[in-house]
Design a protein around this motif. Structure first.
Motif, mmCIF file in Angstrom:
data_model
loop_
_atom_site.group_PDB
_atom_site.id
_atom_site.type_symbol
_atom_site.label_atom_id
_atom_site.label_comp_id
_atom_site.label_asym_id
_atom_site.label_seq_id
_atom_site.Cartn_x
_atom_site.Cartn_y
_atom_site.Cartn_z
ATOM 1 N N LYS A 1 0.809 -1.220 0.000
ATOM 2 C CA LYS A 1 0.000 0.000 0.000
ATOM 3 C C LYS A 1 0.844 1.274 0.000
ATOM 4 C CE LYS A 1 -3.943 -0.067 2.301
ATOM 5 N NZ LYS A 1 -4.777 -0.198 3.527
ATOM 6 N N PRO B 1 -1.447 -12.795 10.731
ATOM 7 C CA PRO B 1 -0.968 -11.564 11.372
ATOM 8 C C PRO B 1 -1.602 -11.356 12.746
ATOM 9 C CG PRO B 1 -1.764 -11.107 9.132
ATOM 10 C CD PRO B 1 -2.137 -12.530 9.452
ATOM 11 N N HIS B 2 -0.825 -10.794 13.629
ATOM 12 C CA HIS B 2 -1.224 -10.567 15.009
ATOM 13 C C HIS B 2 -1.815 -9.166 15.182
ATOM 14 C CE1 HIS B 2 0.237 -10.293 19.469
ATOM 15 N NE2 HIS B 2 -0.864 -11.013 19.435
HETATM 16 N N1 UGB Z 1 -1.005 -3.207 10.064
HETATM 17 C C1 UGB Z 1 0.218 -3.750 10.409
HETATM 18 O O1 UGB Z 1 1.244 -3.076 10.333
HETATM 19 N N2 UGB Z 1 0.246 -5.037 10.834
HETATM 20 C C2 UGB Z 1 -0.860 -5.810 10.957
HETATM 21 O O2 UGB Z 1 -0.750 -6.966 11.376
HETATM 22 C C3 UGB Z 1 -2.109 -5.225 10.592
HETATM 23 C C4 UGB Z 1 -2.148 -3.936 10.155
HETATM 24 P P1 UGB Z 1 -5.946 -1.437 8.607
HETATM 25 P P2 UGB Z 1 -7.896 -1.569 10.737
HETATM 26 O O3 UGB Z 1 -7.884 4.521 10.743
HETATM 27 O O4 UGB Z 1 -9.509 3.784 9.566
HETATM 28 C C5 UGB Z 1 -7.534 0.624 12.143
HETATM 29 O O5 UGB Z 1 -6.235 -2.828 8.221
HETATM 30 O O6 UGB Z 1 -6.966 -2.375 11.597
HETATM 31 C C6 UGB Z 1 -1.049 -1.788 9.657
HETATM 32 C C7 UGB Z 1 -7.952 0.923 13.574
HETATM 33 O O7 UGB Z 1 -7.912 -0.308 14.311
HETATM 34 O O8 UGB Z 1 -5.851 -0.398 7.542
HETATM 35 O O9 UGB Z 1 -9.109 -2.196 10.182
HETATM 36 C C8 UGB Z 1 -1.559 -1.557 8.263
HETATM 37 O O10 UGB Z 1 -0.519 -1.682 7.314
HETATM 38 C C9 UGB Z 1 -9.344 1.543 13.637
HETATM 39 O O11 UGB Z 1 -9.623 1.927 14.959
HETATM 40 O O12 UGB Z 1 -7.045 -0.847 9.620
HETATM 41 O O13 UGB Z 1 -8.423 -0.328 11.577
HETATM 42 C C10 UGB Z 1 -2.144 -0.165 8.371
HETATM 43 O O14 UGB Z 1 -1.149 0.820 8.175
HETATM 44 C C11 UGB Z 1 -9.407 2.769 12.733
HETATM 45 O O15 UGB Z 1 -8.721 3.812 13.317
HETATM 46 C C12 UGB Z 1 -2.613 -0.080 9.820
HETATM 47 O O16 UGB Z 1 -1.950 -1.107 10.512
HETATM 48 C C13 UGB Z 1 -8.888 2.452 11.353
HETATM 49 O O17 UGB Z 1 -7.587 1.819 11.387
HETATM 50 C C14 UGB Z 1 -4.122 -0.222 9.988
HETATM 51 O O18 UGB Z 1 -4.598 -1.422 9.417
HETATM 52 C C15 UGB Z 1 -8.754 3.676 10.521
#
Ligand code: UGB
Length: 595
Positions: free
Chosen positions: A132, A232-233
């Motif tokens: 990304k 992934p954790h």
């Molecule tokens: N990421 C990692 O680096 N490692 C991992 O194992 C998983 C993710 P997503 P998510 O701002 O809109 C988050 O998938 O988790 C990185 C918040 O939890 O984009 O669904 C990944 O690369 C939520 O509260 O998002 O949701 C990326 O940079 C809300 O704030 C980042 O972690 C939401 O983001 C987020 O991962 C948001």
């Protein structure tokens, strides 16, 4: 049995621990020594890695999993005993006096800042084939997210070290097996986009073992009994990785005070960073979470005050899938609904955290960086005795404050969405299904939000910018503004932007403006077409007059049209670069561009 002799003492210990913790199925079907020995050794290597990359090792992982799976089966709510209420925080309005003061404080504080980008996620929801951070944030200049982030940090670095010895703001990037190689390659093949390679540290997160049942038996791969399934954790790993790498102490010893965490695809974020850091410094927040107004049920977490019946209270993110049930269970029968403002009363977490380094290190030395975890098994039926597929423990970086003592200074800062938050998370099909009025969070909306923000900022700085029109791309209706972009070093803060535009300037709706140098001053410019100005830092360019040409024409692209490149398909538009005025100043000096 005899297979133990194949293993080192350390590995034997690990196997014993696993057997004592209900994992005998892992070794049950092993043939006698002499058969598959290499596979067995590789299996132990994998177990050793899983053991060393989790705080407390596999033993803790299995124990935590048993506890969380039992809670989940019993339907125990992690928020039991807590009552949610709307917290109060700092609210920033772009460009007002308060905001400008915070920006200046923030720029000054940036000398003591380190940045951490979490970029281990594959972005399943987006379905883009690349990593990304390599995705262009906008296609006028083609600048990808990581380039934009790095240039923003470098701009802060320059501005904050004015007149004093040059500091280097460190950047740590959390990667995973899914993203590590490609992130490194992108940085190396682009000379780290201007950073010193030593300024950047990549920390790779490891996956965790999958669990096949409520007894937390580790799941083997279907086709291979010598390999544990892993997943992934979550982004919460960033804390234990920073801690175990020792980098936090290096930063502390170098006199740094702030750690700023951010996500992989938000093209607006750095507009909000100086002011947000200013808030942290002025309010002396140990933790400052950035937030935006949030539509009810939007897929971002809600910042909530949780008060326990025993008196404990904390301000914390409640993840989007938990907020609605929590509210329903605590006397809000409607759940998560918009209030009279048209937004949920709970601000939306954008997962941008600013932590004060000293207290952060202090806390991690107690926890080892372990973050409260959760498990989300998909059960086969209501008996909750078996899973549809294996599950695993997960953790989120914004759960860090959960272990803090009540004395910790935990705050949050609400920003207007238009200048702070426009992530690229959803694919075209899913974005088109988002309820009207809720944000799409797609490549389409992410790019258009950049033009919108830049246009609005120029308007606030006194430029006459044409009003936007609504247009549909990939089934999403978005505001289309003139395509205005600039390098972070040109427009780091609102006051800097204001100092670079003067007189009577105007930009028509069909225009493109790309400002690629630091000292470009725009005065009495009337733009109707495309203008691209590139200049080295020590060239001072004054731009004025009237630019009129056929410009760059916005054309639609269907996301299903496989003849178009993927980066264009996912946004639903492209530019037909018909005509432009493009100038480049590669020597120092003073120049006038009079169109
Ligand atoms: N990421 C990692 O680096 N490692 C991992 O194992 C998983 C993710 P997503 P998510 O701002 O809109 C988050 O998938 O988790 C990185 C918040 O939890 O984009 O669904 C990944 O690369 C939520 O509260 O998002 O949701 C990326 O940079 C809300 O704030 C980042 O972690 C939401 O983001 C987020 O991962 C948001």
């Amino acid at each position: 049995g005899e297979n133990l002799n194949l293993l080192s003492t350390q590995q034997q210990e690990l196997v014993k621990m696993l057997l004592e913790n209900g994992q005998d199925h892992l070794f049950r079907d092993w043939p006698p020594p002499g058969v598959d020995d290499d596979h067995k050794k590789a299996f132990l290597d994998q177990l050793t890695l899983l053991d060393s990359s989790y705080p407390g090792g596999l033993e803790s992982y299995i124990k935590n999993a048993k506890r969380l799976l039992a809670d989940s089966k019993a339907g125990n709510n992690p928020y039991d005993g807590f009552t949610p209420s709307v917290p109060t925080g700092e609210t920033l309005t772009f460009g007002d006096e308060n905001y400008i003061n915070f920006e200046e404080t923030g720029v000054h504080e940036a000398r003591k800042a380190a940045f951490v980008l979490v970029a281990g996620g594959l972005g399943e929801r987006l379905g883009y084939s690349g990593i990304k951070v390599a995705l262009p944030a906008e296609t006028t200049t083609g600048t990808c997210f990581i380039q934009h982030y790095i240039e923003s940090i470098l701009a802060l670095q320059d501005a904050s070290s004015q007149g004093e010895s040059q500091t280097q703001i460190p950047l740590a990037i959390m990667t995973s097996d899914d993203t590590h190689g490609r992130t490194l390659e992108l940085l190396e093949s682009n000379s780290y986009f201007g950073m010193q390679p030593t300024q950047v540290t990549l920390l790779k997160q490891e996956k965790v073992a999958c669990l096949e049942d409520n007894d937390a038996r580790l799941a083997l791969e279907q086709q291979n009994k010598y390999r544990i399934q892993t997943k992934p954790h979550g982004h919460g790993d960033v804390h234990s990785l920073l801690y175990s790498s020792g980098i936090l102490n290096v930063w502390y010893d170098a006199g740094l005070k702030w750690v700023l965490f951010f996500q992989d695809t938000n093209g607006l974020l750095f507009k909000a960073i100086p002011a947000a850091l200013g808030v942290s410094a002025s309010k002396q927040y140990n933790v400052n979470s950035l937030a935006v107004p949030r539509k009810a049920k939007e897929a971002i977490g809600g910042i909530t005050r949780l008060t326990h019946s025993d008196g404990r209270s904390m301000v914390i993110n409640v993840e989007y899938n938990q907020l609605d049930p929590l509210l329903r269970a605590s006397g809000y029968p409607e759940g998560d609904v918009n209030c009279e403002t048209g937004y949920s009363p709970f601000p939306g977490n954008i997962n941008q955290l600013i932590l004060e380094l000293g207290p952060y290190i202090e806390e991690l030395s107690k926890t080892g960086g372990a973050i409260q975890e959760f498990v989300n098994p998909k059960y086969k039926d209501a008996s909750k005795t078996s899973f549809k597929s294996s599950t695993r423990l997960e953790c989120m970086m914004q759960d860090y404050p959960k272990t803090l003592p009540p004395s910790a200074r935990v705050g949050f800062t609400v920003m207007e969405t238009w200048f702070a938050y426009a992530p690229v998370k959803n694919n075209a099909e899913d974005a088109a299904k988002v309820p009207k009025g809720n944000p799409y969070h797609s490549a389409t909306s992410g790019e258009m939000a950049i033009y919108r923000a830049n246009s609005i900022i120029l308007k606030k700085a006194g430029v006459q910018v044409a009003e936007p029109v609504l247009q549909v791309f990939n089934g999403q209706e978005v505001e289309v503004w003139p395509r205005v972009t600039w390098k972070p070093k040109w427009g780091l803060t609102f006051s800097r932007i204001k100092s670079k535009v003067s007189g009577n300037c105007s930009i028509s709706l069909r225009s493109t403006l790309a400002i690629k140098g630091q000292n470009i001053f725009i005065e009495n410019l009337s733009l109707d077409g495309a203008l691209i100005i590139d200049a080295v830092d020590d060239a001072e360019v004054n731009v004025s007059g009237s630019v009129q040409n056929n410009g760059w024409i916005l054309e639609t692209v269907d996301y299903k049209d496989t003849t178009e490149p993927e980066v264009l398909r996912i946004r639903g538009f492209k530019f037909n670069k018909a005509e432009q005025l493009e100038t480049k100043y590669s020597e120092p000096g003073k120049f006038h561009l009079k169109a």
